[in-house]
Design an enzyme around this catalytic site. Structure first.
Site, PDB file in Angstrom:
ATOM      1  N   CYS A   9      76.223 -34.682 -35.947  1.00 33.96           N
ATOM      2  CA  CYS A   9      75.389 -35.253 -34.879  1.00 33.96           C
ATOM      3  C   CYS A   9      74.568 -34.166 -34.172  1.00 33.96           C
ATOM      4  O   CYS A   9      75.122 -33.282 -33.521  1.00 33.96           O
ATOM      5  CB  CYS A   9      76.273 -35.979 -33.871  1.00 33.96           C
ATOM      6  N   GLU A  61      75.552 -38.874 -23.003  1.00 31.54           N
ATOM      7  CA  GLU A  61      74.117 -38.553 -23.086  1.00 31.54           C
ATOM      8  C   GLU A  61      73.887 -37.042 -23.072  1.00 31.54           C
ATOM      9  O   GLU A  61      74.053 -36.364 -22.042  1.00 31.54           O
ATOM     10  CB  GLU A  61      73.288 -39.220 -21.975  1.00 31.54           C
TER      11      GLU A  61
HETATM   12  N1  LIG Z   1      71.001 -40.655 -26.511  1.00 31.75           N
HETATM   13  C1  LIG Z   1      72.248 -40.174 -27.052  1.00 31.75           C
HETATM   14  C2  LIG Z   1      72.229 -40.330 -28.565  1.00 31.75           C
HETATM   15  C3  LIG Z   1      73.572 -39.969 -29.210  1.00 31.75           C
HETATM   16  C4  LIG Z   1      73.667 -40.489 -30.620  1.00 31.75           C
HETATM   17  O1  LIG Z   1      72.767 -41.211 -31.110  1.00 31.75           O
HETATM   18  N2  LIG Z   1      74.775 -40.143 -31.279  1.00 31.75           N
HETATM   19  C5  LIG Z   1      74.995 -40.662 -32.603  1.00 31.75           C
HETATM   20  C6  LIG Z   1      75.445 -39.603 -33.585  1.00 31.75           C
HETATM   21  S1  LIG Z   1      74.135 -38.468 -33.907  1.00 31.75           S
HETATM   22  C7  LIG Z   1      76.113 -41.672 -32.583  1.00 31.75           C
HETATM   23  O2  LIG Z   1      77.103 -41.514 -31.898  1.00 31.75           O
HETATM   24  N3  LIG Z   1      75.925 -42.703 -33.384  1.00 31.75           N
HETATM   25  C8  LIG Z   1      76.921 -43.709 -33.559  1.00 31.75           C
HETATM   26  C9  LIG Z   1      76.237 -45.027 -33.699  1.00 31.75           C
HETATM   27  O3  LIG Z   1      75.315 -45.323 -32.925  1.00 31.75           O
HETATM   28  O4  LIG Z   1      76.635 -45.741 -34.577  1.00 31.75           O
HETATM   29  C10 LIG Z   1      72.459 -38.706 -26.628  1.00 31.75           C
HETATM   30  O5  LIG Z   1      71.466 -38.019 -26.340  1.00 31.75           O
HETATM   31  O6  LIG Z   1      73.628 -38.283 -26.516  1.00 31.75           O
END
Ligand SMILES: N[C@@H](CCC(=O)N[C@@H](CS)C(=O)NCC(=O)O)C(=O)O
Length: 192
Positions: A9, A61
Site C-alpha cells: 500500500c 487517512e
Molecule cells: N485515502 C486513504 C486511502 C488508503 C487506501 O486506499 N488504502 C488501500 C490500500 S493501498 C486499502 O486499504 N484498500 C483496501 C480496500 O479499499 O479494499 C489514505 O490516504 O490513507
C-alpha cells in the site's frame, strides 16, 4: 504507537516514511488486503489502511496521519519554517490526485491513462526544475506524499521516467535517504 500497515500500500508507505524519518518507535500490524479482518472497520469506517493507533486514539487517512506525526514529533521538521513555503508544500500535497487518479487508471489499463500519467509526471518535473524538492528547499512531506507511487511506477510497473530529468534526479537523491532506501527494498520484495 501501532501502525496498521500493508507492504504493497503506497498510502501506508507515506506513513512508514514519516515514522522512519522521525525515528518514532512503533509496532506494525500487517493487514491482509486480500482478506481484510472485520475489526479493521472498527478502526476505520472505510476498512482501509493505514491506521495509526495509540491507546484510545485511532487515526486513519495517510495525509492526516503524516501531518499529525509532524506536529507530534516536530524534529526533524518535514515542512518548511516559512508560512508561505509551508502553504506551497501543502498545495502540492493537496493536488496529489493529479497523479493518483491517472496512476490507478493506468493500473486498470484504462484507455488514455498512460498519457495522463505522462502529463502528471511533466507537472512534477516542472516543480522539480524550479526547486530541488517537492516540499521546496528541503526534503519533506510533499516529497513523501508522492514517492511511494513513483517508486512503484519505476520498480514495479517498469515505467520509464527518463523523459523527466529533474524528476529522475530528485528520485535518485531521495533514494539516498535510509527511509526511502528501506521503501525501495519493500517495493523490491513485492516484485519477487
Ligand atoms: N485515502 C486513504 C486511502 C488508503 C487506501 O486506499 N488504502 C488501500 C490500500 S493501498 C486499502 O486499504 N484498500 C483496501 C480496500 O479499499 O479494499 C489514505 O490516504 O490513507
Amino acid at each position: 504507537m501501532t501502525l496498521y500497515d500493508a507492504d504493497r500500500c503506497p498510502y501506508c508507505a507515506r506513513v512508514r516514511l514519516v515514522l522512519a524519518e522521525k525515528g518514532v518507535p512503533h509496532e506494525t500490524v500487517v493487514v491482509d488486503l486480500d482478506d481484510r479482518p472485520a475489526w479493521i472497520y472498527e478502526k476505520n469506517v472505510t476498512g482501509r489502511v493505514p491506521v495509526l493507533e495509540e491507546d484510545a486514539f485511532v487515526l486513519p487517512e495517510s495525509d492526516v496521519i503524516c501531518e499529525y506525526l509532524e506536529e507530534r514529533y516536530p524534529e526533524p521538521p518535514l515542512l518548511p519554517v516559512d508560512a508561505g513555503e509551508r502553504a506551497a508544500a501543502r498545495l502540492v500535497i493537496s493536488r496529489f490526485d493529479a497523479l493518483g487518479k491517472p496512476y490507478y487508471a493506468l493500473r486498470r489499463e484504462e484507455a488514455g491513462a498512460a498519457g495522463r500519467v505522462e502529463h502528471a509526471l511533466e507537472g512534477l518535473d516542472a516543480l522539480l526544475r524550479a526547486a530541488p524538492f517537492l516540499t521546496g528547499r528541503a526534503f519533506g512531506l510533499a516529497d513523501i506524499s508522492y514517492l511511494p507511487w513513483l517508486l512503484r511506477m519505476r520498480d514495479l510497473m517498469g515505467l520509464s521516467l527518463d523523459r523527466h530529468a529533474a524528476l529522475v534526479r530528485w528520485l535518485e537523491t531521495c533514494c539516498e535517504r535510509p527511509s526511502v532506501a528501506a521503501e525501495v527494498e519493500t517495493v523490491a520484495s513485492l516484485a519477487a
